[in-house]
Design a protein around this motif. Structure first.
Motif, PDB file in Angstrom:
ATOM      1  N   ALA A   1       0.846  -1.186   0.000  1.00 26.44           N
ATOM      2  CA  ALA A   1       0.000   0.000   0.000  1.00 26.44           C
ATOM      3  C   ALA A   1       0.880   1.234   0.000  1.00 26.44           C
ATOM      4  N   THR A   2       0.370   2.297  -0.606  1.00 22.75           N
ATOM      5  CA  THR A   2       1.039   3.592  -0.498  1.00 22.75           C
ATOM      6  C   THR A   2       0.502   4.278   0.745  1.00 22.75           C
ATOM      7  N   ALA A   3       1.414   4.511   1.693  1.00 20.48           N
ATOM      8  CA  ALA A   3       1.019   5.091   2.983  1.00 20.48           C
ATOM      9  C   ALA A   3       2.014   6.165   3.364  1.00 20.48           C
ATOM     10  N   ASN A   4       1.513   7.342   3.669  1.00 21.21           N
ATOM     11  CA  ASN A   4       2.379   8.455   4.048  1.00 21.21           C
ATOM     12  C   ASN A   4       3.422   8.738   2.960  1.00 21.21           C
ATOM     13  N   GLY A   5       3.035   8.488   1.717  1.00 21.49           N
ATOM     14  CA  GLY A   5       3.902   8.799   0.582  1.00 21.49           C
ATOM     15  C   GLY A   5       4.943   7.749   0.260  1.00 21.49           C
TER      16      GLY A   5
ATOM     17  N   MET B   1       7.353   7.551  11.318  1.00 19.18           N
ATOM     18  CA  MET B   1       7.030   6.128  11.248  1.00 19.18           C
ATOM     19  C   MET B   1       5.636   5.855  11.812  1.00 19.18           C
ATOM     20  N   ALA B   2       5.210   6.653  12.799  1.00 15.49           N
ATOM     21  CA  ALA B   2       3.839   6.550  13.279  1.00 15.49           C
ATOM     22  C   ALA B   2       2.857   6.961  12.180  1.00 15.49           C
ATOM     23  N   ASP B   3       3.222   7.985  11.428  1.00 14.96           N
ATOM     24  CA  ASP B   3       2.378   8.415  10.306  1.00 14.96           C
ATOM     25  C   ASP B   3       2.275   7.316   9.241  1.00 14.96           C
ATOM     26  N   ASP B   4       3.341   6.507   9.100  1.00 12.72           N
ATOM     27  CA  ASP B   4       3.288   5.375   8.157  1.00 12.72           C
ATOM     28  C   ASP B   4       2.172   4.413   8.561  1.00 12.72           C
ATOM     29  N   GLY B   5       2.124   4.078   9.852  1.00 15.32           N
ATOM     30  CA  GLY B   5       1.094   3.153  10.322  1.00 15.32           C
ATOM     31  C   GLY B   5      -0.307   3.711  10.127  1.00 15.32           C
ATOM     32  N   ILE B   6      -0.477   4.989  10.420  1.00 15.51           N
ATOM     33  CA  ILE B   6      -1.782   5.627  10.212  1.00 15.51           C
ATOM     34  C   ILE B   6      -2.124   5.656   8.722  1.00 15.51           C
ATOM     35  N   GLY B   7      -1.109   5.933   7.888  1.00 17.88           N
ATOM     36  CA  GLY B   7      -1.339   5.931   6.443  1.00 17.88           C
ATOM     37  C   GLY B   7      -1.753   4.563   5.935  1.00 17.88           C
TER      38      GLY B   7
END
Length: 298
Positions: A4-8, A96-102
């Motif tokens: 998946a594309t997450a947080n860019g 890295m937290a933003d990655d999980g949310i993304g």
């Protein structure tokens, strides 16, 4: 393979269980692939009525790598941190937290139970503090607060963690990984030799990328002391920690629980810095009971 594309960036993940069940997001630690969450633990949580997502953090496993991006030297970072300066690093634990949310957003998940181990626990703490509206509960496993006054890891654990293997030959990498697992693992629950060898070999063949942990470590050092952030966390929180953890001593778990209002602490004798099969049921029960309680109290 699901990506998946997450947080860019591109994140590799696995999605287990019924999509209609309450989701649990598993966040693994320093330099560790998603496979360090034992499939037996994943299956136990699925059997308890949860949808379970585990994923490779950026710079590890099959997720996007940051080739050529240099982290500052460790000595420089430590000195800057001691004098109150924040070193410039390739990315932060908040990123890295933003990655999980993304990833949750990409999967159409509005809110999830957030479970993190080691560095993954630090990332999960950032999720709880910065994205409370996306989290149902927090479980922090053998992690810590960044409090500089806490006891340090045992020297042999640090040495095993940061030492590079002598070559990239598969057998050398497997022996290196087995030594690390033995050094930081649970003294009361030593892994079966053959099973450990097979698991490490599978992980080596899945991905070997020694540059990623260097950037992971820089993110940890730059993050500093999280206690001020944690005092504002209002999510139902469970802290799990081994009483015989040589890498992140149990005082780190105690400090985490003391820093988050209302957090509950569960320590287990003989448990080190791993997830042994003998403790899968106990850990799964603790996570599931905490998640159910959080939903009932919501």
């Amino acid at each position: 393979m699901p990506e998946a594309t997450a947080n860019g960036i591109t994140i590799h993940y696995e999605d287990h269980g019924d999509p209609g069940d309450p989701p649990i997001l598993l966040i693994m630690g320093f330099g560790a692939q998603l496979t360090l969450w034992p499939i037996e633990l994943v299956e136990a949580l699925v059997a308890k009525g949860f949808r379970v997502i585990r994923y490779d953090n950026r710079d590890v496993g099959l997720s996007q790598k940051f080739d050529g991006v240099k982290a500052p030297g460790m000595l420089k970072m430590v000195i800057m941190s001691k004098i109150g300066m924040t070193p410039s690093v390739p990315y932060t634990l908040a990123d890295m937290a933003d990655d999980g949310i993304g990833l949750m957003t990409a999967l159409g998940i509005e809110r999830a139970h957030i479970v993190g181990a080691s560095m993954g626990g630090m990332i999960a703490q950032h999720v709880a503090a910065r994205h409370a509206d996306r989290a149902l509960s927090l479980t922090s496993i053998f992690s810590t607060t960044g409090n500089p006054k806490l006891p340090a890891a045992k020297p042999e654990a640090i040495k095993a963690l940061v030492k590079r293997p002598k070559s990239t030959e598969e057998d050398v990498l497997v022996a290196h990984g087995m030594h690390l697992s033995r050094t930081i693992g649970s003294p009361a629950y030593p892994a079966d030799e053959e099973r450990l060898r097979d698991r490490v070999r599978e992980n080596v063949r899945r991905s070997f990328y020694p540059e990623g942990p260097t950037r992971h470590l820089s993110a940890i050092v730059a993050d500093g002391d999280r206690r001020a952030m944690l005092k504002d966390v209002r999510l139902p929180t469970l802290v799990l920690h081994g009483e015989d953890d040589p890498l992140v001593p149990v005082e780190g778990g105690r400090d985490t629980a003391a820093s988050i209002p209302g957090a509950r602490l569960k320590t287990i004798p003989g448990w080190g810095h791993d997830l042994p099969l003998e403790l899968v049921d106990e850990v799964a029960d603790a996570i599931a009971d905490h998640a159910r309680g959080a939903m009932q109290d919501a």
